[in-house]
Design an enzyme around this catalytic site. Structure first.
Site, PDB file in Angstrom:
ATOM      1  N   SER A   1     -31.516 -14.385 -33.230  1.00  0.00           N
ATOM      2  CA  SER A   1     -31.344 -13.680 -34.578  1.00  0.00           C
ATOM      3  C   SER A   1     -32.186 -14.135 -35.602  1.00  0.00           C
ATOM      4  CB  SER A   1     -29.981 -13.703 -35.085  1.00  0.00           C
ATOM      5  OG  SER A   1     -29.451 -15.118 -35.110  1.00  0.00           O
TER       6      SER A   1
ATOM      7  N   ASN B   1     -31.982  -9.898 -40.255  1.00  0.00           N
ATOM      8  CA  ASN B   1     -31.606 -11.054 -40.847  1.00  0.00           C
ATOM      9  C   ASN B   1     -32.295 -11.368 -41.908  1.00  0.00           C
ATOM     10  OD1 ASN B   1     -28.813 -11.513 -39.651  1.00  0.00           O
ATOM     11  ND2 ASN B   1     -30.004 -11.954 -37.829  1.00  0.00           N
TER      12      ASN B   1
ATOM     13  N   GLU C   1     -33.075  -4.795 -32.178  1.00  0.00           N
ATOM     14  CA  GLU C   1     -34.493  -5.226 -32.702  1.00  0.00           C
ATOM     15  C   GLU C   1     -35.202  -5.858 -31.399  1.00  0.00           C
ATOM     16  OE1 GLU C   1     -34.415  -7.085 -36.923  1.00  0.00           O
ATOM     17  OE2 GLU C   1     -33.381  -8.232 -35.624  1.00  0.00           O
TER      18      GLU C   1
ATOM     19  N   HIS D   1     -32.523  -8.443 -29.728  1.00  0.00           N
ATOM     20  CA  HIS D   1     -31.709  -9.035 -30.638  1.00  0.00           C
ATOM     21  C   HIS D   1     -30.708  -7.599 -30.718  1.00  0.00           C
ATOM     22  CE1 HIS D   1     -30.388  -9.999 -34.991  1.00  0.00           C
ATOM     23  NE2 HIS D   1     -29.560 -10.657 -34.016  1.00  0.00           N
TER      24      HIS D   1
END
Length: 291
Positions: free
Chosen positions: A119, A190, A152, A140
Site C-alpha cells: 500500500s 493512501n 491501483e 494494490h
C-alpha cells in the site's frame, strides 16, 4: 500473455480476499503462507464470504464450489513457480517482501509477472531486487477485496507495457476498476487517506474532540461511511503507522509526521479490530471508545 494461474503469497486479510476474487473469476490459484493455521483460517473465511454472496444472489452454489476447487494451498513458496502471475500480499515491511521475492525468483518461469499488493512501498525499489524489474508492478487491492471496486496499478520505472496491459486485463476480468498511479510513496489512495486519518488522531491527541465526536463529525459532516478512527481500527493501526512512516521518510515533509498517539497505540499492541483494541475496544458486545 494470457494469465491462467495466479500465485498469492500471504493468507492475511488482504491475501484471502485476493485468492477469493481470483478464483471466483476463473483463475487457478496457488495460495501460500508460512503458517498452515493461517491458510486454514483463510480458506474458512473465503468459504464463509462466498456463502454470503450465494445468500445474496451474487454467486450461485455451483460457481462457489468451482471457485473453491480452484484454490490450492501450500506452505512451499517454490510451488508458485508455475504461476503466470504472482501477487505478494505479506506484511507491510520491505525486508519481508524482499526476502519473499529473493526466495521465489529462482523458481519462476521466464514469463511470470511479479506484483506486490503493497500500500505504500516503492515498486521500483522492490523490483530492483528481482531478476525481472520490467515484469514487476504494484497491484494494490482495497480492503475488503471482494467488495471494494478499485485496484491501483503502479508501474515501477522499469515496468514494460505488456506487463501493465496483462495486469490491467486481470483487473477487468475481476469486474473491478483500475486506477493508474505513478510510483511515489503511498500512491494515490493512501497518499490522501492516511494523512486524513493521522490528522484525526492529532485531533484526538490535542483534545479537540473525543473518539465519538471525531467519527460522528466526519460521518455526518462529510458523508463518510466510517469515521477516520473507526476506519483506522479496521485497516490496522500498525499498517497506518507504517504508511505514515513511508510518507514521512519518502517525502521529507513534516506534514506527514506520524502522530505520537498513533505510535503509542501501536507500541501498546492496540492495533484495532484484529487485536480487540484500538481507538475502540471490541471485546464486548458493542465497540466502546478507548479515549
Amino acid at each position: 500473455m494470457e494469465i491462467k494461474r495466479v500465485g498469492v503469497v500471504g493468507a492475511g486479510q488482504m491475501g484471502n480476499g485476493i485468492a477469493h476474487v481470483m478464483s471466483a473469476a476463473g483463475y487457478e490459484v496457488m495460495f501460500n503462507d508460512i503458517n498452515q493455521d493461517a491458510l486454514d483460517k483463510a480458506m474458512a473465511l473465503i468459504d464463509a464470504n462466498m456463502e454470503r454472496q450465494v445468500s445474496k444472489g451474487k454467486l450461485d452454489a455451483a460457481d462457489k464450489a468451482g471457485a473453491l476447487s480452484r484454490i490450492q494451498t501450500t506452505l512451499s513458496l517454490p510451488d508458485l513457480g508455475a504461476c503466470d502471475l504472482v501477487i505478494e500480499s505479506a506484511t507491510e515491511r520491505e525486508t519481508v517482501k524482499q526476502a519473499i521475492f529473493e526466495d521465489l525468483v529462482p523458481h519462476l518461469q521466464p514469463h511470470t509477472i511479479l506484483t506486490s499488493n503493497t500500500s505504500s512501498i516503492s515498486i521500483t525499489r522492490l523490483a530492483s531486487r528481482t531478476d525481472r524489474p520490467e515484469k514487476f508492478m504494484g497491484f494494490h487491492f482495497m480492503n475488503p477485496v471482494p467488495i471494494m471496486q478499485l485496484v491501483e496499478l503502479i508501474r515501477g520505472i522499469a515496468t514494460d507495457q505488456p506487463t501493465f496491459e496483462a495486469c490491467y486485463a486481470v483487473v477487468e476480468k475481476l469486474g473491478k476498476t483500475a486506477a493508474t498511479s505513478e510510483d511515489f510513496p503511498a500512491f494515490i489512495v493512501n497518499r490522501i487517506l492516511m494523512p486524513m486519518i493521522n490528522e484525526a488522531v492529532y485531533t484526538l491527541y490535542e483534545g479537540v474532540g473525543s473518539v465519538t465526536s471525531i467519527d460522528t463529525s466526519m460521518k455526518l459532516g462529510t458523508n463518510h461511511p466510517m469515521g477516520p478512527l473507526e476506519l483506522a481500527d479496521f485497516i490496522g493501526l500498525d499498517t497506518c503507522l507504517a504508511i505514515m512512516n513511508v510518507l514521512h521518510d519518502g517525502l521529507a515533509d513534516t506534514k506527514y509526521r506520524p502522530c505520537p498517539l498513533l505510535t503509542k497505540y501501536v507500541e501498546a499492541g492496540w492495533l484495532g479490530r484484529k487485536t480487540g483494541r484500538g481507538f475502540y475496544d471490541y471485546r464486548g458486545e458493542a465497540p466502546v471508545p478507548t479515549r
